[in-house]
Design a protein around this motif. Sequence first.
Motif, PDB file in Angstrom:
ATOM      1  N   TRP A  67       0.845  -1.179   0.000  1.00 19.03           N
ATOM      2  CA  TRP A  67       0.000   0.000   0.000  1.00 19.03           C
ATOM      3  C   TRP A  67       0.887   1.239   0.000  1.00 19.03           C
ATOM      4  CZ3 TRP A  67      -5.409   0.546   0.330  1.00 19.03           C
ATOM      5  CH2 TRP A  67      -6.115  -0.649   0.280  1.00 19.03           C
ATOM      6  N   ALA A  69       1.517   5.407   0.555  1.00 18.10           N
ATOM      7  CA  ALA A  69       1.077   6.389   1.554  1.00 18.10           C
ATOM      8  C   ALA A  69      -0.193   7.092   1.071  1.00 18.10           C
ATOM      9  CB  ALA A  69       2.190   7.400   1.827  1.00 18.10           C
ATOM     10  N   ASP A  70      -0.292   7.366  -0.231  1.00 17.61           N
ATOM     11  CA  ASP A  70      -1.486   8.018  -0.782  1.00 17.61           C
ATOM     12  C   ASP A  70      -2.716   7.128  -0.631  1.00 17.61           C
ATOM     13  OD1 ASP A  70      -0.053  10.254  -1.513  1.00 17.61           O
ATOM     14  OD2 ASP A  70       0.228   9.602  -3.598  1.00 17.61           O
ATOM     15  N   GLU A  71      -2.542   5.830  -0.847  1.00 15.08           N
ATOM     16  CA  GLU A  71      -3.668   4.905  -0.701  1.00 15.08           C
ATOM     17  C   GLU A  71      -4.120   4.833   0.760  1.00 15.08           C
ATOM     18  OE1 GLU A  71      -3.160   1.552  -4.182  1.00 15.08           O
ATOM     19  OE2 GLU A  71      -1.762   1.481  -2.492  1.00 15.08           O
ATOM     20  N   GLU A  72      -3.168   4.786   1.681  1.00 11.68           N
ATOM     21  CA  GLU A  72      -3.524   4.747   3.103  1.00 11.68           C
ATOM     22  C   GLU A  72      -4.256   6.014   3.512  1.00 11.68           C
ATOM     23  OE1 GLU A  72      -0.261   3.809   5.678  1.00 11.68           O
ATOM     24  OE2 GLU A  72       0.058   1.839   4.768  1.00 11.68           O
ATOM     25  N   LYS A  73      -3.786   7.159   3.026  1.00 12.05           N
ATOM     26  CA  LYS A  73      -4.454   8.433   3.327  1.00 12.05           C
ATOM     27  C   LYS A  73      -5.866   8.434   2.763  1.00 12.05           C
ATOM     28  CE  LYS A  73      -3.799  13.460   2.930  1.00 12.05           C
ATOM     29  NZ  LYS A  73      -5.144  13.675   3.333  1.00 12.05           N
ATOM     30  N   ALA A  74      -6.042   7.910   1.563  1.00 10.50           N
ATOM     31  CA  ALA A  74      -7.369   7.846   0.946  1.00 10.50           C
ATOM     32  C   ALA A  74      -8.311   6.978   1.786  1.00 10.50           C
ATOM     33  CB  ALA A  74      -7.266   7.304  -0.471  1.00 10.50           C
ATOM     34  N   LYS A  76      -8.135   6.453   5.071  1.00  4.36           N
ATOM     35  CA  LYS A  76      -8.453   7.209   6.293  1.00  4.36           C
ATOM     36  C   LYS A  76      -9.426   8.348   5.998  1.00  4.36           C
ATOM     37  CE  LYS A  76      -3.901   6.356   8.334  1.00  4.36           C
ATOM     38  NZ  LYS A  76      -2.632   6.999   8.708  1.00  4.36           N
ATOM     39  N   ASP A  77      -9.142   9.121   4.953  1.00  2.45           N
ATOM     40  CA  ASP A  77     -10.016  10.244   4.594  1.00  2.45           C
ATOM     41  C   ASP A  77     -11.393   9.745   4.170  1.00  2.45           C
ATOM     42  OD1 ASP A  77      -7.855  11.877   5.119  1.00  2.45           O
ATOM     43  OD2 ASP A  77      -7.393  12.284   3.001  1.00  2.45           O
ATOM     44  N   GLN A  80     -13.500   8.916   7.130  1.00  2.86           N
ATOM     45  CA  GLN A  80     -14.014  10.123   7.786  1.00  2.86           C
ATOM     46  C   GLN A  80     -15.198  10.717   7.024  1.00  2.86           C
ATOM     47  OE1 GLN A  80     -13.220  11.178  10.828  1.00  2.86           O
ATOM     48  NE2 GLN A  80     -11.911   9.371  10.881  1.00  2.86           N
ATOM     49  N   LEU A 113      -5.139  -0.721   9.785  1.00  4.84           N
ATOM     50  CA  LEU A 113      -4.729   0.613  10.254  1.00  4.84           C
ATOM     51  C   LEU A 113      -5.241   0.866  11.672  1.00  4.84           C
ATOM     52  CD1 LEU A 113      -5.311   2.718   7.011  1.00  4.84           C
ATOM     53  CD2 LEU A 113      -3.111   2.175   8.068  1.00  4.84           C
ATOM     54  N   LEU A 120      -8.295   5.703  15.203  1.00  8.93           N
ATOM     55  CA  LEU A 120      -8.997   5.763  13.918  1.00  8.93           C
ATOM     56  C   LEU A 120     -10.364   5.108  13.988  1.00  8.93           C
ATOM     57  CD1 LEU A 120      -6.158   4.784  11.415  1.00  8.93           C
ATOM     58  CD2 LEU A 120      -7.179   7.031  11.714  1.00  8.93           C
TER      59      LEU A 120
END
Length: 144
Positions: A67, A69-74, A76-77, A80, A113, A120
């Motif tokens: 994965w 970092a961009d995919e992990e951020k996506a 999480k976002d 939310q 995560l 989270l």
Amino acid sequence: PDTGARATAGGGSPARSFGFGSDDDDEISEPAPVSESQAAAEDLTGLLPGAPVRGKNAKGSRKRRRWTADEEKAVKDGYQLYGDKWAKILREFSVLKKGGRTSADVRDKFRNLVKKDPALAGPPKRAPADGRTDDEDDEDDEEE
């Protein structure tokens, strides 16, 4: 009488009887030529049911990818914004689609995560349906 020795075809050692282990076999032989019918059959292997498909491993499952970092951020976002609507998160974040992820991949990644950061797992911070912020809600409470 049985002496415990195995009988072999031709009376030689078992290795020689099957063509293995002779001193003449030290050289590597060239592969047998492929006939036109064999070549045609190999071209069709990806089209047959149960046959390996490009991008998949020998077992037929997808190839594993790390994965980003961009995919992990996506992920999480997306949680939310949309909560546990994994298919919607997948549709809305193109970085996940480009990475070949499925909604089950997104769900599983979120679970992993949360194991690393239990904070989270809290309720998603969704915007109210009327589009107002928490500050606007507080002003209404003061007027009453």
